[in-house]
Design an enzyme around this catalytic site. Sequence first.
Site, mmCIF file in Angstrom:
data_model
loop_
_atom_site.group_PDB
_atom_site.id
_atom_site.type_symbol
_atom_site.label_atom_id
_atom_site.label_comp_id
_atom_site.label_asym_id
_atom_site.label_seq_id
_atom_site.Cartn_x
_atom_site.Cartn_y
_atom_site.Cartn_z
ATOM 1 N N MET A 1 -1.602 -0.965 -4.084
ATOM 2 C CA MET A 1 -2.689 0.003 -3.849
ATOM 3 C C MET A 1 -2.079 1.389 -3.729
ATOM 4 O O MET A 1 -1.125 1.577 -2.985
ATOM 5 C CB MET A 1 -3.430 -0.317 -2.545
ATOM 6 C CG MET A 1 -4.327 -1.534 -2.641
ATOM 7 S SD MET A 1 -5.123 -1.892 -1.049
ATOM 8 C CE MET A 1 -6.368 -0.646 -1.015
ATOM 9 N N VAL B 1 0.844 -1.199 0.000
ATOM 10 C CA VAL B 1 0.000 0.000 0.000
ATOM 11 C C VAL B 1 0.876 1.244 0.000
ATOM 12 O O VAL B 1 1.777 1.382 0.823
ATOM 13 C CB VAL B 1 -0.927 0.010 1.234
ATOM 14 C CG1 VAL B 1 -1.881 1.208 1.170
ATOM 15 C CG2 VAL B 1 -1.723 -1.277 1.323
ATOM 16 N N CYS B 2 0.578 2.144 -0.928
ATOM 17 C CA CYS B 2 1.271 3.425 -1.057
ATOM 18 C C CYS B 2 2.788 3.180 -1.177
ATOM 19 O O CYS B 2 3.215 2.414 -2.022
ATOM 20 C CB CYS B 2 0.892 4.321 0.121
ATOM 21 S SG CYS B 2 1.320 6.033 -0.120
ATOM 22 N N GLN B 3 3.586 3.797 -0.325
ATOM 23 C CA GLN B 3 5.034 3.581 -0.388
ATOM 24 C C GLN B 3 5.370 2.109 -0.160
ATOM 25 O O GLN B 3 6.348 1.591 -0.726
ATOM 26 C CB GLN B 3 5.708 4.449 0.687
ATOM 27 C CG GLN B 3 7.215 4.426 0.672
ATOM 28 C CD GLN B 3 7.785 5.052 1.940
ATOM 29 O OE1 GLN B 3 7.122 5.092 2.982
ATOM 30 N NE2 GLN B 3 9.005 5.560 1.840
#
Lengths: 241, 322
Positions: free
Chosen positions: B169, B145-147
């Site tokens: 994501m 997720v993200c980073q």
Amino acid sequence: MERTAPPGGSMHPEAAFAAAMERFAQLLRACQNESNRATDPGQAMQSLGTRLAAEGERWLRESASALAGWLSPPGLAESAGPWFRQAGIPPLAPSSPHPRTLDLLTRWIHLQAQLGILWNTVARSASEKFTERVGTALPDLEMRSIRKLYDLWIECAEEAYAATAHTEEYCRTQAELINTMTALVLAQRQHAERVAGAFGLPTRSEMDELQSQLKALRSGLHADRERGRKKAKRKKRGAGN
Amino acid sequence: MSNISGDTEPMWLEFSRRASEAVTRLRQAGGEGVGYSLKEPVWRRDKTVLYRYLPLPFIQAARAQPVLISYALVNRPYILDLQPDRSLVRSLLAAGLEVYLIDWGRPDGSDRGLELNDYIAGYLGGCVRHVLEAHGIEALNLLGVCQGGTLSLCYSALNPKRVANLVTMVTPVDFQTPDNLLSKWARHLDMESIRQTGNLPGDLLTGLFLSLRPFRHMHQKYVALLDQVTDARAVDNFGRVEKWIFDSPDQAAAAVAQFVQWFYQENRLVRGTLELGGRRVNLKRIRQPVLNIYAQQDHIVPPSATTALRRCIGSLDYTEHP
């Protein structure tokens, strides 16, 4: 079995909420004042736009104070910001006019002024957009109408901000301000290291070196363990066959 | 709208009432815990802890390979399990999956030398190995997720055999698309000097993210809350998300400097020039099925930054879900 609860940082949503309420109250007051004074509604809206521009610029300065650790050198700003608080760096004493430090401070003042000009551009542009879109009628002095006006102002301010914040000039100025701040911190640290060295205390550089050696040692140990683990696994498989 | 300069008392009374109600409810929302599903620590190294979520009572047994969630370093992962009705973790558990989550912890001064490869090969790699061994399998499902998605991409490219399916994501891949303001701001920073000053305070990062859209995120969203003060549930939700936004851990100096320099400034991931632990990170080595989920209105990770994944990976089974 655990459930997690956050300890929370030093910034708090309640404080952010209170600050936003204060700013919204200012808008309510501005509307009330303009409404009370108005003889020409068109002029009143323009006057409100000008007031909002000044407020918007102030908001931007306050927003930037969230980055105070980068944007305010210690000793110049009342609040040194989280970076300095965390680092425990003492304020720059006025009686420590090292030429390099003075150069950096001068540069910092120059860059801060440059950024201020850009914030002023944002505020003026937001005010122009607002005046163009708002029409000439003053709002009813009730929450729903003021909210509409407020949302329009935010929309204009955000558009104006995005137009400036994406420019090369803004990005470069903000980055150089941060770089100058960083250089000031490092200049102070060099001074602190000299003092620490004179008292026979370990310096940051020495601590970093020790930390790096420790990390290499742990990494080697871990690699050895992994090799041993894999070897044991192979041996086990071989015995199974 | 008409020009009425009459009695303003009702307006002020309404404003005061709503504001005080909102602040009271916000405080109450803060008193409740976050991270609802039950979990147990199953592996740890330094400050990183791997959690395994306990299956939901009505789910009899795990039906599929385990899924390991790798969240961003810059925020806390409990946003994925914020409350029972807003929980990705719970949805995965309800689908019968065995769910693991990496909590990177809160770095302090002793972690300032941690590098990106320590996170990817050391902590993420260690968690993967633990899950594989615990289940006696060769490959798991990795959800970044993200980073954390960027870190997962790096890991998958370096260890493709250990990842059966990859889900990303809101994951930045191309860090230099024209609409990426954060990237433009980061472009001219002297990261080597910033690294030398020590860990990056989390509050500074929060301030940085908020200042991408300062009028909306520091002003308007709070004023909009005044419209919802009578809806206790809405204010609770708002309060929980707010707590999460303001709960950013400090960032290990070396890792954050490398991340900004290698990804934002040099865009190494899409240029194919990223090296970790002496090995080149080649996204073309990602050939397993990939699901890329992104938000259309994300100003921190714009859609253009994440959809770039399609052209960078070697997988023929790639799905995008906005």
